[in-house]
Scaffold this motif. Structure first.
Motif, mmCIF file in Angstrom:
data_model
loop_
_atom_site.group_PDB
_atom_site.id
_atom_site.type_symbol
_atom_site.label_atom_id
_atom_site.label_comp_id
_atom_site.label_asym_id
_atom_site.label_seq_id
_atom_site.Cartn_x
_atom_site.Cartn_y
_atom_site.Cartn_z
ATOM 1 N N ARG A 64 0.896 -1.206 0.025
ATOM 2 C CA ARG A 64 -0.150 0.047 -0.051
ATOM 3 C C ARG A 64 0.843 1.257 -0.075
ATOM 4 O O ARG A 64 1.913 1.203 0.104
ATOM 5 N N ARG A 65 0.286 2.420 -0.271
ATOM 6 C CA ARG A 65 0.934 3.627 -0.245
ATOM 7 C C ARG A 65 0.240 4.633 0.729
ATOM 8 O O ARG A 65 -0.987 4.592 0.741
ATOM 9 N N VAL A 66 1.141 5.075 1.730
ATOM 10 C CA VAL A 66 0.819 6.000 2.807
ATOM 11 C C VAL A 66 1.167 7.040 2.384
ATOM 12 O O VAL A 66 2.523 7.581 2.273
ATOM 13 N N THR A 67 0.185 8.277 2.300
ATOM 14 C CA THR A 67 0.493 9.686 1.835
ATOM 15 C C THR A 67 0.194 10.579 2.968
ATOM 16 O O THR A 67 -0.948 10.727 3.709
ATOM 17 N N ALA A 68 0.873 11.445 3.602
ATOM 18 C CA ALA A 68 0.929 12.449 4.920
ATOM 19 C C ALA A 68 1.119 13.894 4.063
ATOM 20 O O ALA A 68 2.188 14.256 3.964
ATOM 21 N N PRO A 69 0.065 14.498 3.937
ATOM 22 C CA PRO A 69 0.398 15.916 3.419
ATOM 23 C C PRO A 69 1.091 16.745 4.540
ATOM 24 O O PRO A 69 0.697 16.504 5.761
ATOM 25 N N LYS A 70 1.594 17.984 4.182
ATOM 26 C CA LYS A 70 1.944 18.832 4.819
ATOM 27 C C LYS A 70 2.865 18.313 6.106
ATOM 28 O O LYS A 70 2.550 18.683 7.192
ATOM 29 N N ILE A 71 3.831 17.344 5.851
ATOM 30 C CA ILE A 71 4.597 16.975 6.947
ATOM 31 C C ILE A 71 5.655 17.606 7.468
ATOM 32 O O ILE A 71 6.135 17.531 8.511
ATOM 33 N N ALA A 72 6.063 18.706 6.442
ATOM 34 C CA ALA A 72 7.345 19.292 6.774
ATOM 35 C C ALA A 72 6.988 20.672 6.014
ATOM 36 O O ALA A 72 6.349 20.803 4.957
#
Length: 182
Positions: A64-72
């Motif tokens: 799977r692909r995990v995407t975390a927007p605005k992480i840095a």
């Protein structure tokens, strides 16, 4: 009056130039391969330029692909945010500002794979004021246990808060309240 006008034009030109030099959305800023999931297969994590002045974390596990927007935050000078791996196989997203303005800071987010999800497991934030040497501090919290330490101007205080199992996809960029940084 003319000097003020030329100063404003120069400022606008420099802002335009800075925007032109900013990496395009989707540009890979950092990449690391580590077995985050603990299944014996390497996973690939990337920090890419988002559509705002933020980096997006993309973790490909093969399943799977995990995407975390605005992480840095990307607003500072090079080198920008980076990725590191811990000896336990967790990821760390490291960012900061050590050159612009008087308020210098560093932030490390520790991300761990638990119960088939990537969680924000740790939050570390340090700051210092270049004009006020007495204004320094550091907050270091293990969010999975709820324990940590807040140090302000040399005075340490133990932090105890409810454990938090926050999926990194839901992190909104706000520090834990126990750090007192809001």
């Amino acid at each position: 009056m003319k000097q003020g006008l030329w100063a404003a034009i120069a400022l606008l030109a420099s802002v335009g130039l800075a925007r032109a030099e900013f990496p395009a959305p989707g540009t890979v800023l950092a990449e690391i391969t580590v077995d985050v999931t603990g299944d014996g297969t390497p996973d690939t994590a990337r920090l890419v330029v988002g559509t705002d002045a933020d980096a997006v974390l993309v973790l490909d596990t093969g399943q799977r692909r995990v995407t975390a927007p605005k992480i840095a935050w990307l607003g500072g000078p090079a080198p920008g945010p980076s990725l590191e791996a811990t000896s336990a196989g967790s990821l760390q997203v490291v960012t900061g500002n050590d050159s612009i303005g008087r308020e210098r800071w560093s932030q490390t987010l520790t991300l761990a794979w638990r119960d088939d999800d990537l969680l924000l497991a740790g939050f570390t934030y340090g700051w210092r004021d270049t004009l006020d040497a007495a204004n320094t501090g550091r907050c270091d919290v293990n969010l999975l246990t709820g324990r940590g330490v807040l140090t302000v101007n040399g005075q340490e205080t133990a932090i105890t808060q409810p454990p938090d199992r926050l999926p990194v996809t839901l992190w909104d960029g706000q520090p834990p309240r126990s750090c007192g940084l809001d």
